[in-house]
Design a protein around this motif. Structure first.
Motif, mmCIF file in Angstrom:
data_model
loop_
_atom_site.group_PDB
_atom_site.id
_atom_site.type_symbol
_atom_site.label_atom_id
_atom_site.label_comp_id
_atom_site.label_asym_id
_atom_site.label_seq_id
_atom_site.Cartn_x
_atom_site.Cartn_y
_atom_site.Cartn_z
ATOM 1 N N GLY A 267 0.772 -1.227 0.000
ATOM 2 C CA GLY A 267 0.000 0.000 0.000
ATOM 3 C C GLY A 267 0.806 1.281 0.000
ATOM 4 N N ALA A 268 2.136 1.218 -0.045
ATOM 5 C CA ALA A 268 2.949 2.438 -0.082
ATOM 6 C C ALA A 268 2.744 3.164 -1.411
ATOM 7 N N SER A 269 2.879 4.477 -1.399
ATOM 8 C CA SER A 269 2.733 5.254 -2.630
ATOM 9 C C SER A 269 4.021 5.207 -3.431
ATOM 10 N N VAL A 270 3.901 5.449 -4.729
ATOM 11 C CA VAL A 270 5.074 5.473 -5.603
ATOM 12 C C VAL A 270 6.040 6.570 -5.163
ATOM 13 N N ARG A 271 5.513 7.719 -4.750
ATOM 14 C CA ARG A 271 6.364 8.831 -4.313
ATOM 15 C C ARG A 271 7.168 8.459 -3.072
ATOM 16 N N ASP A 272 6.523 7.750 -2.133
ATOM 17 C CA ASP A 272 7.240 7.322 -0.929
ATOM 18 C C ASP A 272 8.361 6.351 -1.279
ATOM 19 N N VAL A 273 8.059 5.409 -2.159
ATOM 20 C CA VAL A 273 9.070 4.431 -2.560
ATOM 21 C C VAL A 273 10.203 5.118 -3.315
ATOM 22 N N GLN A 274 9.866 6.095 -4.138
ATOM 23 C CA GLN A 274 10.888 6.875 -4.848
ATOM 24 C C GLN A 274 11.862 7.501 -3.865
ATOM 25 N N GLU A 275 11.320 8.100 -2.801
ATOM 26 C CA GLU A 275 12.157 8.762 -1.799
ATOM 27 C C GLU A 275 13.051 7.750 -1.083
ATOM 28 N N LEU A 276 12.498 6.608 -0.737
ATOM 29 C CA LEU A 276 13.262 5.594 -0.008
ATOM 30 C C LEU A 276 14.366 4.994 -0.879
#
Length: 309
Positions: A267-276
């Motif tokens: 359920g994580a957002s693409v933007r959050d994964v991008q940052e990580l």
């Protein structure tokens, strides 16, 4: 007259010093540009100002067909060489070495889309269980390394580049610090499994490894007390994968892919994964949405009573 070799030397220094490119990237580009300069010299094009679009396209064609090296080059290798050549010629124009850019209009060869392969959650669990099976200093180090790779999605170069000071396990939100491409800094939270593995390694293994060397500040050390290399990290992951029955299917990058895929599936957002992940562009991260979509489609196909027929 400015030779390609002379400009290439200045350009490589620019990449390393001003742009902060990794040693691995600079090494690959040096190899690509050296081959390019040698090939064009044989064609009578030592002076960079005389290079034409035809010369660039001819070099890439000879590289792709194997005329240069005796074997055909993979599309990704040709694309990387094209990128290096394009970057160097643009640098030459910016520096006033020449007026025209011969790579303008040259098409970068298409490499095709390769979807990353991720492990299932159960496969990751089996891999990490195998990593924790050995209580020796090396075993504790490898367990901590694999836990960090999966817990944070770090590139292997980022993981082996960590220092002890890059780990803060006592903060309210425990984090580790990485320096990614272009020395861009990012902080990534770590969960309890990775924290415990790092803590066990720091207390029960790293002092013994460090005593064999000169007290390097690197977090992950080899058996001589020196910083662990990328190649040794790969070998450690491969050995654990073999013990887990996943031989040939796991590399450090597989764990990075699995990290991103499992976050999106959770359920994580693409933007959050991008940052990580430390991706500069969200487009790079969006390929993982295709992976999860394909996974869901397969689950639907095999599980729903009216999915086929």
């Amino acid at each position: 007259m400015h030779t390609i070799d002379q400009v290439a030397s200045d350009w490589l220094v620019h990449l390393r010093v001003e742009k902060g490119s990794s040693a691995h990237t600079v090494s690959n580009y040096r190899r690509d540009i050296t081959r390019y300069a040698q090939d064009l010299a044989r064609q009578g094009r030592a002076d960079i100002a005389l290079v034409t679009r035809h010369d660039v396209e001819g070099h890439l064609r000879r590289l792709a067909t194997g005329e240069l090296t005796g074997r055909t080059a993979a599309p990704a290798s040709v694309a990387r060489a094209s990128s290096a050549i394009r970057s160097m010629h643009r640098f030459a124009v910016r520096e006033g070495v020449c007026v025209n850019d011969p790579t303008s209009g040259v098409r970068t060869p298409k490499t095709g889309e390769h979807l990353p392969k991720a492990l299932s959650v159960d496969e990751v669990a089996a891999l990490l269980a195998a990593a924790h099976a050995t209580d020796s200093p090396v075993g504790l180090r490898d367990a901590a390394l694999l836990e960090v790779l999966y817990a944070t999605g770090a590139r292997v170069s980022e993981a082996v580049g960590m220092s002890v000071d890059d780990v803060d396990l006592d903060a309210e939100l425990p984090v580790v610090r990485f320096f990614g491409k272009g020395r861009k800094e990012r902080l990534v939270p770590v969960g309890s499994f990775a924290r415990e593995a790092i803590g066990a390694y720091l207390v029960r293994a790293r002092p013994a490894l460090s005593a064999r060397g000169r007290g390097a500040h690197a977090l992950f050390l080899n058996t001589r007390g020196a910083p662990l290399s990328r190649q040794s990290a790969w070998a450690s992951v491969a050995a654990v994968a073999q013990a887990a029955g996943l031989e040939g299917r796991v590399s450090p990058h597989t764990l990075r892919h699995s990290f991103a895929t499992h976050l999106l599936e959770g359920g994580a957002s693409v933007r959050d994964v991008q940052e990580l992940l430390g991706h500069a562009s969200v487009q790079t991260t969006q390929i993982y949405t295709r992976v999860t979509a394909l996974t869901l489609r397969e689950v639907h196909r095999t599980s729903h009573p009216r999915a086929t027929g």
